[in-house]
Design a protein around this motif. Structure first.
Motif, PDB file in Angstrom:
ATOM      1  N   PHE A 132      38.472  54.357  37.316  1.00  0.00           N
ATOM      2  CA  PHE A 132      39.284  54.890  38.417  1.00  0.00           C
ATOM      3  C   PHE A 132      40.701  54.320  38.357  1.00  0.00           C
ATOM      4  CE2 PHE A 132      35.132  55.035  41.017  1.00  0.00           C
ATOM      5  CZ  PHE A 132      34.817  56.275  40.503  1.00  0.00           C
ATOM      6  N   SER A 133      41.615  55.038  38.994  1.00  0.00           N
ATOM      7  CA  SER A 133      42.989  54.542  39.058  1.00  0.00           C
ATOM      8  C   SER A 133      43.054  53.312  39.963  1.00  0.00           C
ATOM      9  CB  SER A 133      43.913  55.631  39.614  1.00  0.00           C
ATOM     10  OG  SER A 133      43.619  55.851  40.986  1.00  0.00           O
ATOM     11  N   LYS A 134      44.171  52.569  39.878  1.00  0.00           N
ATOM     12  CA  LYS A 134      44.340  51.373  40.710  1.00  0.00           C
ATOM     13  C   LYS A 134      44.314  51.721  42.190  1.00  0.00           C
ATOM     14  CE  LYS A 134      46.688  48.312  37.537  1.00  0.00           C
ATOM     15  NZ  LYS A 134      46.355  46.922  37.626  1.00  0.00           N
ATOM     16  N   ALA A 135      44.869  52.855  42.559  1.00  0.00           N
ATOM     17  CA  ALA A 135      44.883  53.259  43.970  1.00  0.00           C
ATOM     18  C   ALA A 135      43.464  53.497  44.480  1.00  0.00           C
ATOM     19  CB  ALA A 135      45.726  54.511  44.154  1.00  0.00           C
ATOM     20  N   VAL A 136      42.646  54.162  43.689  1.00  0.00           N
ATOM     21  CA  VAL A 136      41.259  54.423  44.088  1.00  0.00           C
ATOM     22  C   VAL A 136      40.488  53.106  44.163  1.00  0.00           C
ATOM     23  CG1 VAL A 136      39.094  55.519  43.377  1.00  0.00           C
ATOM     24  CG2 VAL A 136      41.238  56.773  43.210  1.00  0.00           C
ATOM     25  N   ARG A 137      40.722  52.217  43.189  1.00  0.00           N
ATOM     26  CA  ARG A 137      40.039  50.918  43.208  1.00  0.00           C
ATOM     27  C   ARG A 137      40.427  50.108  44.439  1.00  0.00           C
ATOM     28  NH1 ARG A 137      40.740  49.585  36.962  1.00  0.00           N
ATOM     29  NH2 ARG A 137      42.865  49.720  37.682  1.00  0.00           N
ATOM     30  N   LYS A 138      41.684  50.243  44.874  1.00  0.00           N
ATOM     31  CA  LYS A 138      42.108  49.520  46.082  1.00  0.00           C
ATOM     32  C   LYS A 138      41.364  50.056  47.302  1.00  0.00           C
ATOM     33  CE  LYS A 138      45.880  48.263  49.090  1.00  0.00           C
ATOM     34  NZ  LYS A 138      47.279  48.245  49.391  1.00  0.00           N
ATOM     35  N   TYR A 139      41.253  51.370  47.417  1.00  0.00           N
ATOM     36  CA  TYR A 139      40.523  51.957  48.548  1.00  0.00           C
ATOM     37  C   TYR A 139      39.045  51.547  48.506  1.00  0.00           C
ATOM     38  CZ  TYR A 139      44.561  54.765  49.792  1.00  0.00           C
ATOM     39  OH  TYR A 139      45.807  55.172  50.185  1.00  0.00           O
ATOM     40  N   LEU A 140      38.471  51.527  47.314  1.00  0.00           N
ATOM     41  CA  LEU A 140      37.084  51.089  47.184  1.00  0.00           C
ATOM     42  C   LEU A 140      36.927  49.611  47.561  1.00  0.00           C
ATOM     43  CD1 LEU A 140      35.974  52.894  43.906  1.00  0.00           C
ATOM     44  CD2 LEU A 140      35.204  53.363  46.248  1.00  0.00           C
ATOM     45  N   ALA A 141      37.908  48.785  47.170  1.00  0.00           N
ATOM     46  CA  ALA A 141      37.866  47.364  47.522  1.00  0.00           C
ATOM     47  C   ALA A 141      37.914  47.187  49.034  1.00  0.00           C
ATOM     48  CB  ALA A 141      39.016  46.616  46.854  1.00  0.00           C
ATOM     49  N   VAL A 142      38.754  47.968  49.700  1.00  0.00           N
ATOM     50  CA  VAL A 142      38.825  47.913  51.164  1.00  0.00           C
ATOM     51  C   VAL A 142      37.489  48.348  51.768  1.00  0.00           C
ATOM     52  CG1 VAL A 142      39.913  48.958  53.202  1.00  0.00           C
ATOM     53  CG2 VAL A 142      41.329  48.180  51.298  1.00  0.00           C
ATOM     54  N   ALA A 143      36.928  49.424  51.246  1.00  0.00           N
ATOM     55  CA  ALA A 143      35.641  49.916  51.755  1.00  0.00           C
ATOM     56  C   ALA A 143      34.546  48.869  51.554  1.00  0.00           C
ATOM     57  CB  ALA A 143      35.260  51.226  51.063  1.00  0.00           C
ATOM     58  N   TRP A 144      34.540  48.208  50.388  1.00  0.00           N
ATOM     59  CA  TRP A 144      33.529  47.180  50.134  1.00  0.00           C
ATOM     60  C   TRP A 144      33.707  46.007  51.084  1.00  0.00           C
ATOM     61  CZ3 TRP A 144      29.190  48.261  48.393  1.00  0.00           C
ATOM     62  CH2 TRP A 144      28.981  49.097  47.302  1.00  0.00           C
ATOM     63  N   LEU A 145      34.943  45.581  51.302  1.00  0.00           N
ATOM     64  CA  LEU A 145      35.171  44.453  52.210  1.00  0.00           C
ATOM     65  C   LEU A 145      34.729  44.792  53.636  1.00  0.00           C
ATOM     66  CD1 LEU A 145      38.579  43.013  50.948  1.00  0.00           C
ATOM     67  CD2 LEU A 145      36.323  41.931  50.840  1.00  0.00           C
ATOM     68  N   ILE A 146      34.948  46.032  54.045  1.00  0.00           N
ATOM     69  CA  ILE A 146      34.492  46.455  55.376  1.00  0.00           C
ATOM     70  C   ILE A 146      32.960  46.448  55.429  1.00  0.00           C
ATOM     71  CG2 ILE A 146      34.373  48.412  56.973  1.00  0.00           C
ATOM     72  CD1 ILE A 146      37.299  49.040  56.098  1.00  0.00           C
ATOM     73  N   ALA A 147      32.317  46.968  54.381  1.00  0.00           N
ATOM     74  CA  ALA A 147      30.852  46.970  54.328  1.00  0.00           C
ATOM     75  C   ALA A 147      30.308  45.541  54.313  1.00  0.00           C
ATOM     76  CB  ALA A 147      30.366  47.739  53.096  1.00  0.00           C
ATOM     77  N   ILE A 148      30.949  44.671  53.554  1.00  0.00           N
ATOM     78  CA  ILE A 148      30.538  43.268  53.498  1.00  0.00           C
ATOM     79  C   ILE A 148      30.686  42.620  54.866  1.00  0.00           C
ATOM     80  CG2 ILE A 148      31.217  41.004  52.576  1.00  0.00           C
ATOM     81  CD1 ILE A 148      31.829  42.505  49.905  1.00  0.00           C
TER      82      ILE A 148
END
Length: 163
Positions: free
Chosen positions: A75-91
């Protein structure tokens, strides 16, 4: 202040891990000598629980938890950033559940005695809500720093290497 807290957390984690090793050694040596002491295993369990949760929070602070990025690396860096935010929220939500249910578990174990040690078993079970609360604070801090641009959020690990 925050740096002093991290150093204290590191020292406590190391002390609990060292104590775990010492208690396991005492238990093994006394059992081999034919005069086992049961309290050593109980105290090793107590120390190991605390060493684990403190170590997990320290790893989270340093972003050194293992990541399996076999899919997200494409994935692009932008998509990875959104996924990282989503993971941190889930965590954060998961850690909130651990704080809630871990506190309930600790309160249920107040009267239970830890083996032959004579202290409450809730000293062991309280490692879960305390450790989860520490990790929740770390997660919220990392999320806030990432959203405000003070930390780079990505799914590339601590040093940017891909496994």
């Amino acid at each position: 202040m925050a740096n002093n807290f991290v150093k204290l957390e590191e020292r406590l984690a190391m002390a609990f891990f060292a104590a775990t090793s010492i208690f396991v050694l005492i238990g093994a040596a006394t059992r081999t000598a034919g005069v086992p002491v049961i309290w050593a295993v109980d105290l090793a369990q107590l120390c190991f629980a605390w060493a684990c949760v403190l170590g997990a929070d320290l790893a989270l602070k340093k972003n050194t938890h293992i990541e399996i990025d076999i899919v997200v690396r494409y994935f692009s860096k932008a998509v990875r950033k959104y996924l990282a935010v989503a993971w941190l929220i889930a965590i954060a939500f998961f850690l909130g559940f651990l704080v809630w249910y871990g506190t309930k578990l600790s309160l249920q174990n107040v009267e239970r005695v830890l083996g032959d040690v004579g202290i409450s078993y809730s000293w062991v079970t309280s490692a879960i809500p305390v450790g989860a609360a520490l990790m929740l604070a770390t997660t919220v801090t990392r999320l806030w720093r990432g959203l405000t641009g003070r930390e780079v959020l990505s799914l590339e690990g601590h040093d940017g290497t891909a496994i």
